[in-house]
Design an enzyme around this catalytic site. Sequence first.
Site, PDB file in Angstrom:
ATOM      1  N   TYR A 151     131.547  97.843  61.267  1.00  0.00           N
ATOM      2  CA  TYR A 151     132.454  96.720  61.549  1.00  0.00           C
ATOM      3  C   TYR A 151     132.183  95.625  60.538  1.00  0.00           C
ATOM      4  CZ  TYR A 151     134.750  92.842  63.978  1.00  0.00           C
ATOM      5  OH  TYR A 151     135.557  91.773  64.311  1.00  0.00           O
ATOM      6  N   ASP A 210     127.053  94.301  53.768  1.00  0.00           N
ATOM      7  CA  ASP A 210     127.450  93.395  54.839  1.00  0.00           C
ATOM      8  C   ASP A 210     126.212  93.113  55.693  1.00  0.00           C
ATOM      9  OD1 ASP A 210     128.338  92.057  57.023  1.00  0.00           O
ATOM     10  OD2 ASP A 210     129.948  93.465  57.537  1.00  0.00           O
ATOM     11  N   LYS A 249     126.482  84.703  61.031  1.00  0.00           N
ATOM     12  CA  LYS A 249     125.598  84.654  62.192  1.00  0.00           C
ATOM     13  C   LYS A 249     124.376  83.745  61.979  1.00  0.00           C
ATOM     14  CE  LYS A 249     127.825  88.464  64.354  1.00  0.00           C
ATOM     15  NZ  LYS A 249     128.342  89.724  63.915  1.00  0.00           N
TER      16      LYS A 249
HETATM   17  C1  LIG Z   1     129.840  89.891  63.380  1.00  0.00           C
HETATM   18  C2  LIG Z   1     130.060  90.684  62.150  1.00  0.00           C
HETATM   19  C3  LIG Z   1     131.094  90.403  61.249  1.00  0.00           C
HETATM   20  C4  LIG Z   1     132.167  89.402  61.565  1.00  0.00           C
HETATM   21  O1  LIG Z   1     131.678  88.119  61.719  1.00  0.00           O
HETATM   22  P1  LIG Z   1     132.535  87.056  62.591  1.00  0.00           P
HETATM   23  O2  LIG Z   1     131.792  85.790  62.394  1.00  0.00           O
HETATM   24  O3  LIG Z   1     132.544  87.574  63.989  1.00  0.00           O
HETATM   25  O4  LIG Z   1     133.899  87.024  62.003  1.00  0.00           O
HETATM   26  C5  LIG Z   1     131.138  91.098  60.062  1.00  0.00           C
HETATM   27  N1  LIG Z   1     130.230  92.038  59.771  1.00  0.00           N
HETATM   28  C6  LIG Z   1     129.233  92.353  60.600  1.00  0.00           C
HETATM   29  C7  LIG Z   1     128.234  93.387  60.207  1.00  0.00           C
HETATM   30  C8  LIG Z   1     129.133  91.703  61.839  1.00  0.00           C
HETATM   31  O5  LIG Z   1     128.174  92.065  62.686  1.00  0.00           O
END
Ligand SMILES: *Cc1c(COP(=O)(O)O)cnc(C)c1O
Length: 430
Positions: free
Chosen positions: A143, A238, A266
Amino acid sequence: MGERSRQLFEEAARYFPGGVNSPVRAFRAVGGEPFFVARASGSRVTDVDGRSYIDYVASWGPMILGHAHPRVVAAIQKAAETGTSYGAPTELETRLARLIQAAFPSLERMRFVSSGTEACMSALRVARGFTGRSGIVKFEGGYHGHADSLLVKAGSGGLTFGVPDSLGVPADLARHTLTLPYNDVEAVRTLFAARGADLAGVIVEPVAGNMGVVPPRPGFLEGLREITRRHGALLILDEVITGFRVARGGAQELYGVTPDLTCLGKIVGGGLPVGVYGGRAEIMEKVAPLGAIYQAGTLSGNPLAMAAGVETLTLLQAPGAYADLEAKAERLERGLAEAAAASRLPTRVNRVGSMLTAFFTVGPVDDYASVRRADAGLYGSFFRAMLDRGVSLAPSQFEAAFVSLAHTTEDLEATTTAARESLAVAAASR
Ligand SMILES: *Cc1c(COP(=O)(O)O)cnc(C)c1O
């Protein structure tokens, strides 16, 4: 669920689809309805009915110091007193960038945005703009936020609800996103051999977190590095979850792999909305205003968010912070594994640093196919029993639990005890 939560949820459903502002907050995958939070402090959240829970959701990752850390709260308050947004640069942005670069030297240049979604969406645009190619490779169960190009076989909410794709994503766009099995470097090699000249980059969660925690197999990340380099494509890590989580310098430090671009979010926002994308200067200098890749944001680098990030990353520099997290998470892992053994339920605990998932399945869990074999129904029983005992886990089998520096030995012991009882309840319900 408490009466007040029930009332608030009922009213919220009149305003928000499913009563929530992010689908993962609904309890649909585990049964029941979400509790509404009144406040949180340290390792605990308290709901509007006055029940307190030991929290492992941690706002889905950011709260590595625990909730409402007094120094983070003070930093936000201080920043607010001098204005909450200017649409002009501030020194706070540079201070946060300095802290990030000290941990992630691969971010020679970076750009602040307001969410992880924006960071990943922008990184893809940069990869495409820099290489002049359209194709993007991602992995099943990975994701990367909800941008159109990335909602293809994505994990998290998509995986939980069994809708791996979304309506509203044009097929013309989705066809540029090629999805391969996680941890399968040979599949990547084969794809690049056939179509390498069309591929702008590979985006990967270096430790998968959005299908539950799945560590990279030895050689997987190194293989991605080597293949992308050879074909002139970019490697995008990511690290929105893993950054400042699995190590200060994220998975790239832990596994010794240097990407071309990195996405963060985050933890770097300290609980406020922040995302970051960045990487090699030569690539990032193609971004506006220096270059022709456009990306902008009214609230990007917001002073409150920067202040929360600066304070959080500064506190994480305390000597022994990551050793402490590791020890706490290891203790929880051991507790869960022992409780699982006592229950005789087939359980597999995957952990990297302070992120972990207990999968209800036999055998190793190292890709999307093995993740899907986990018993989500059993997890639902376990989840509800844990909640009854004052422990808040993610309301889905396919998510991580996050340990914070605020979790005490007593919290971890209480969690283990609750897990032993809850697994017995879950086993009996089968
Ligand atoms: C949470 C997350 C996202 C998206 O971040 P948001 O702040 O929710 O838009 C993208 N990549 C990873 C790996 C994530 O865990």
